[in-house]
Design an enzyme around this catalytic site. Structure first.
Site, PDB file in Angstrom:
ATOM      1  N   ARG A 174      31.180  52.259  77.080  1.00 15.31           N
ATOM      2  CA  ARG A 174      31.429  53.653  76.691  1.00 15.31           C
ATOM      3  C   ARG A 174      30.290  54.598  77.077  1.00 15.31           C
ATOM      4  O   ARG A 174      30.048  55.607  76.412  1.00 15.31           O
ATOM      5  CB  ARG A 174      31.698  53.745  75.179  1.00 15.31           C
ATOM      6  CG  ARG A 174      32.853  52.896  74.699  1.00 15.31           C
ATOM      7  CD  ARG A 174      34.183  53.333  75.281  1.00 15.31           C
ATOM      8  NE  ARG A 174      35.269  52.478  74.828  1.00 15.31           N
ATOM      9  CZ  ARG A 174      35.742  51.422  75.508  1.00 15.31           C
ATOM     10  NH1 ARG A 174      35.232  51.124  76.700  1.00 15.31           N
ATOM     11  NH2 ARG A 174      36.721  50.680  75.034  1.00 15.31           N
ATOM     12  N   SER A 224      39.017  56.541  68.390  1.00 15.29           N
ATOM     13  CA  SER A 224      38.073  55.702  67.639  1.00 15.29           C
ATOM     14  C   SER A 224      36.816  56.492  67.301  1.00 15.29           C
ATOM     15  O   SER A 224      36.220  57.110  68.182  1.00 15.29           O
ATOM     16  CB  SER A 224      37.709  54.458  68.453  1.00 15.29           C
ATOM     17  OG  SER A 224      38.845  53.653  68.680  1.00 15.29           O
ATOM     18  N   GLU A 294      31.397  57.012  68.514  1.00 19.16           N
ATOM     19  CA  GLU A 294      31.922  57.054  69.882  1.00 19.16           C
ATOM     20  C   GLU A 294      32.322  58.472  70.248  1.00 19.16           C
ATOM     21  O   GLU A 294      32.222  58.880  71.395  1.00 19.16           O
ATOM     22  CB  GLU A 294      33.118  56.113  70.006  1.00 19.16           C
ATOM     23  CG  GLU A 294      33.735  56.066  71.390  1.00 19.16           C
ATOM     24  CD  GLU A 294      34.772  54.958  71.526  1.00 19.16           C
ATOM     25  OE1 GLU A 294      35.864  55.245  72.026  1.00 19.16           O
ATOM     26  OE2 GLU A 294      34.479  53.818  71.122  1.00 19.16           O
TER      27      GLU A 294
END
Length: 304
Positions: A174, A224, A294
């Site tokens: 990520r 998320s 995130e």
């Protein structure tokens, strides 16, 4: 600010609005106004926009579909640039896909699979756009952007526009180099593979159906909230702590998937931030694990 607005208007670079509520442009339906909101109609218009903003010494921020973003209730000072319909070109030749940053991921995955091109099946349920996916190395179902990207065309704040290789993007979980150098992905090239369209589409659809059955995309949310502290998973840690359904104001931990915070009605950015802090403190106390977000959180008065 009015002078900059007039300059942008004169250049006819696309849609321009004053005091545009960013709640209209985030999937969480939260966010105060942008002083100036711009949606360029081409890469060239984006270049002009950034040049004029820098010359005016005004802060700016780039967004896509707002699917991984929490904007503060006070809004964003300066200019918000949205990469959307004007930068959503698509062409494929010899299994190489070239696509604009504003192209949404779900339709892209659907189109590619129907045409018999494998590689984007994992993205069938990712609600963002190509630019955001490249920026954060979006992924699911054991795959991510780093596994298919060849290179990205990046516009830097100083006006430099150049192609950047996969290696230079320095991908990890990520994460990409763009998050550290303020690079704006304007388009990207991906290596796909021609195959059986029926099987590829079926695989994509199964991933999409799974995400929709296990994640609360029927409610305003930002995807998320936390990165997974591998080998642990944030959702399981939060669920095991008994936090499903916990609310602060209008912000609620999803009953369906504990790593999602949904806008259950009238949620503010402050509600969401307070709920994030509560989750982090709870998991730290119970498991001695520090969770890291995130989503991108824009705090009051934050700018480039």
């Amino acid at each position: 600010m009015k002078d900059l607005y007039q300059q942008l208007e004169n250049e006819q670079i696309g849609k321009i609005r004053l005091n545009e509520p960013l709640s209209k442009h985030t999937t969480m339906k939260i966010g105060g106004p942008a002083d100036i909101f711009v949606e360029p109609n081409s890469i060239e218009s984006l270049e002009k926009t950034v040049r004029l903003i820098r010359e005016a010494n005004v802060p700016f921020r780039v967004i896509g579909r707002g699917s991984n973003l929490l904007v503060n209730d006070e809004g964003i000072r300066g200019v918000v640039i949205k990469l959307g319909k004007g930068i959503n070109h698509l062409e494929i030749e010899d299994e190489i896909l070239r696509v604009g940053a504003g192209y949404p991921m779900v339709p892209l995955a659907t189109i590619m699979s129907k045409k018999g091109y494998a590689g984007f099946e994992f993205a069938g349920g990712i609600p963002g756009s190509v630019g955001g996916a490249v920026y954060m190395n979006a992924g699911a179902h054991g795959s991510d952007i780093s596994q298919i990207i060849i290179e990205a065309r990046v516009l830097y704040p100083d006006g430099t526009l150049k192609w950047v290789s996969k290696e230079e993007l320095n991908y990890s979980y990520r994460t990409s180099a763009l998050q550290f150098d303020n690079g704006i992905c304007v388009e990207a090239k991906f290596q796909l593979t021609k195959g059986d369209s029926e099987k590829i589409y079926a695989d994509m659809q199964s991933f999409k159906d799974y995400r929709h059955s296990t994640q609360p995309y029927d409610m305003p949310c930002a995807g998320s909230i936390f990165r997974n502290p591998l080998p642990q998973h944030s959702g399981k840690l939060i669920e095991d702590a008994g936090l499903k359904g916990y609310k602060i104001g209008g912000a609620q931990i999803s009953e369906l998937h504990a790593n999602f915070i949904v806008n259950a009605g009238g949620a503010t950015a402050e509600n969401v931030r307070d709920l994030i802090a509560f989750i982090k403190n709870t998991i730290s106390d119970k498991n001695a694990i520090d969770l890291h977000t995130e989503i991108e959180i824009i705090l009051p008065q934050e700018s480039n």
